[in-house]
Scaffold this active site. Structure first.
Site, PDB file in Angstrom:
ATOM      1  N   ASN A   6       0.851  -1.195   0.000  1.00  0.00           N
ATOM      2  CA  ASN A   6       0.000   0.000   0.000  1.00  0.00           C
ATOM      3  C   ASN A   6       0.889   1.248   0.000  1.00  0.00           C
ATOM      4  OD1 ASN A   6      -1.453   2.276   1.117  1.00  0.00           O
ATOM      5  ND2 ASN A   6      -3.128   0.860   1.466  1.00  0.00           N
ATOM      6  N   HIS A   9       0.906   6.065   1.981  1.00  0.00           N
ATOM      7  CA  HIS A   9       1.701   6.906   2.894  1.00  0.00           C
ATOM      8  C   HIS A   9       2.701   7.787   2.161  1.00  0.00           C
ATOM      9  CE1 HIS A   9      -0.117   5.349   6.467  1.00  0.00           C
ATOM     10  NE2 HIS A   9      -0.027   4.142   5.940  1.00  0.00           N
ATOM     11  N   HIS A  42      -5.602   3.639  -1.875  1.00  0.00           N
ATOM     12  CA  HIS A  42      -6.960   3.938  -1.411  1.00  0.00           C
ATOM     13  C   HIS A  42      -7.308   5.349  -1.851  1.00  0.00           C
ATOM     14  CE1 HIS A  42      -9.853   4.051   2.349  1.00  0.00           C
ATOM     15  NE2 HIS A  42     -10.457   4.402   1.235  1.00  0.00           N
ATOM     16  N   ARG A  44      -9.562   8.038  -1.294  1.00  0.00           N
ATOM     17  CA  ARG A  44     -10.580   8.398  -0.300  1.00  0.00           C
ATOM     18  C   ARG A  44     -11.443   9.524  -0.836  1.00  0.00           C
ATOM     19  NH1 ARG A  44      -9.023   6.210   5.082  1.00  0.00           N
ATOM     20  NH2 ARG A  44     -10.865   7.282   5.851  1.00  0.00           N
ATOM     21  N   ARG A  48      -7.409  12.717   0.752  1.00  0.00           N
ATOM     22  CA  ARG A  48      -6.388  13.184   1.704  1.00  0.00           C
ATOM     23  C   ARG A  48      -4.982  12.710   1.338  1.00  0.00           C
ATOM     24  NH1 ARG A  48      -7.692   9.708   7.136  1.00  0.00           N
ATOM     25  NH2 ARG A  48      -9.747  10.601   6.840  1.00  0.00           N
ATOM     26  N   GLU A  69      -8.475   0.373  -3.257  1.00  0.00           N
ATOM     27  CA  GLU A  69      -9.380   0.380  -2.098  1.00  0.00           C
ATOM     28  C   GLU A  69     -10.298   1.589  -2.235  1.00  0.00           C
ATOM     29  OE1 GLU A  69      -7.258   0.634   1.537  1.00  0.00           O
ATOM     30  OE2 GLU A  69      -6.053  -1.119   1.122  1.00  0.00           O
ATOM     31  N   THR A 100      -8.519   3.165   8.106  1.00  0.00           N
ATOM     32  CA  THR A 100      -9.734   2.352   8.082  1.00  0.00           C
ATOM     33  C   THR A 100      -9.859   1.614   9.410  1.00  0.00           C
ATOM     34  OG1 THR A 100      -9.184   2.034   5.769  1.00  0.00           O
ATOM     35  CG2 THR A 100     -11.003   0.734   6.633  1.00  0.00           C
ATOM     36  N   GLU A 150     -10.968  -9.704   2.259  1.00  0.00           N
ATOM     37  CA  GLU A 150      -9.721  -9.348   2.924  1.00  0.00           C
ATOM     38  C   GLU A 150     -10.026  -9.309   4.413  1.00  0.00           C
ATOM     39  OE1 GLU A 150      -7.474  -5.953   1.500  1.00  0.00           O
ATOM     40  OE2 GLU A 150      -6.396  -5.806   3.409  1.00  0.00           O
ATOM     41  N   HIS A 190      -3.919  -5.054   7.424  1.00  0.00           N
ATOM     42  CA  HIS A 190      -4.097  -3.941   8.363  1.00  0.00           C
ATOM     43  C   HIS A 190      -3.297  -4.179   9.639  1.00  0.00           C
ATOM     44  CE1 HIS A 190      -5.699  -0.294  10.045  1.00  0.00           C
ATOM     45  NE2 HIS A 190      -6.213  -0.044   8.858  1.00  0.00           N
TER      46      HIS A 190
HETATM   47  N1  PXP Z   1      -5.846  -3.363   3.803  1.00  0.00           N
HETATM   48  C1  PXP Z   1      -6.797  -2.397   3.852  1.00  0.00           C
HETATM   49  C2  PXP Z   1      -8.155  -2.718   3.348  1.00  0.00           C
HETATM   50  C3  PXP Z   1      -6.489  -1.109   4.329  1.00  0.00           C
HETATM   51  O1  PXP Z   1      -7.453  -0.166   4.377  1.00  0.00           O
HETATM   52  C4  PXP Z   1      -5.168  -0.830   4.744  1.00  0.00           C
HETATM   53  C5  PXP Z   1      -4.805   0.546   5.210  1.00  0.00           C
HETATM   54  O2  PXP Z   1      -4.923   1.450   4.169  1.00  0.00           O
HETATM   55  C6  PXP Z   1      -4.220  -1.862   4.662  1.00  0.00           C
HETATM   56  C7  PXP Z   1      -4.584  -3.122   4.212  1.00  0.00           C
HETATM   57  C8  PXP Z   1      -2.801  -1.657   5.072  1.00  0.00           C
HETATM   58  O3  PXP Z   1      -2.740  -1.395   6.439  1.00  0.00           O
HETATM   59  P1  PXP Z   1      -1.369  -0.957   7.088  1.00  0.00           P
HETATM   60  O4  PXP Z   1      -1.028   0.384   6.516  1.00  0.00           O
HETATM   61  O5  PXP Z   1      -1.687  -0.895   8.546  1.00  0.00           O
HETATM   62  O6  PXP Z   1      -0.352  -1.988   6.730  1.00  0.00           O
END
Ligand code: PXP
Length: 237
Positions: A6, A9, A42, A44, A48, A69, A100, A150, A190
């Site tokens: 992901n 960030h 993602h 949003r 953001r 996402e 999330t 997921e 997550h």
């Molecule tokens: N999976 C989903 C559906 C998420 O919303 C997120 C966070 O954006 C992640 C995985 C990744 O989570 P983390 O950043 O805590 O590794």
């Protein structure tokens, strides 16, 4: 075990200054060459971090697998169909949340969610639902016609005690097995880190993990290629 990275960030850091760097699109080649199997972002509602322009460019440059996402809204379904990611992961979204917070409330979502899922699938987009690992929820995901679930590992990640974490990982495995019996494919994510990923990565019913924050945190000090490579090695060992 596949790894989806992901990259939100990276966009968060850019948006902290509303400037052009760092560009999440520049991460793609590095992440793919370091051995990851896909890119996750993602979009949003409040934009953001990831912007519409990022998504358009990501679709052009990602050669592995692009997992978008998004919330279950008319706007997002339209954008997904126009962009054509390989997979859409439907997540709950609240403006005030930092990340999330919980799985999708599939039982409350009703017929509109099913309509959205059908529409996305009709456009050859694989649909995943981000849900809490609970049996009733998984049954509902099957009824809705999702391809993947997921499993939300945020609860597991927050547990401090080793024995309780092991119990929760065993429960997640049971839920992954149940999902497979229902004909659903299974991923998870997550809150997973280099420290806590092992117990989840060793669940054979889970095909893929989606990880963001921990990899990006390591990347700040060690570089993105090393951070992704370290996680890839951990998942395959
Ligand atoms: N999976 C989903 C559906 C998420 O919303 C997120 C966070 O954006 C992640 C995985 C990744 O989570 P983390 O950043 O805590 O590794």
């Amino acid at each position: 075990m596949r790894l989806g990275v992901n990259i939100d960030h990276i966009a968060t850091l850019r948006q902290a200054r509303r400037t052009v760097e760092p560009d999440p699109v520049h991460a793609v080649g590095l992440v793919e060459r370091a051995g990851a199997n896909g890119i996750v972002c993602h979009l949003r509602e409040d934009r953001r971090h990831i912007l519409d322009r990022d998504l358009e460019l990501l679709r052009k440059v990602v050669t592995s697998h692009l997992n978008l996402e998004m919330a279950a809204t008319e706007e997002m379904v339209r954008i997904a169909i126009e962009t054509g990611p390989d997979m859409v992961t439907i997540v709950p979204e609240k403006r005030e949340e930092v990340t999330t917070e919980g799985g999708l409330d599939v039982r409350a979502a009703g017929s509109q969610l099913k309509e959205f899922i059908d529409k996305l699938k009709a456009h050859d987009i694989v649909v995943s639902l981000f849900v809490d690992p609970q049996l009733e929820v998984l049954k509902e995901c099957r009824r809705l016609g999702a391809d993947f679930v997921e499993l939300h590992t945020g609860g597991y990640a927050n547990i401090q005690s080793e024995s309780e974490a092991a119990q929760e990982a065993a429960r997640i495995r049971e839920m992954a097995m149940a999902a497979r019996k229902f004909g659903l494919r299974v991923s998870a994510g997550h809150g997973l880190t280099y420290q806590n990923v092992e117990a989840i990565a060793s669940i054979p019913e889970i095909e893929e993990l989606n990880i963001g924050h921990s990899i990006m945190a390591r990347a700040i000090f060690d570089g993105l290629s090393k951070a992704v490579g370290d996680m890839v090695r951990l998942l395959r060992s």
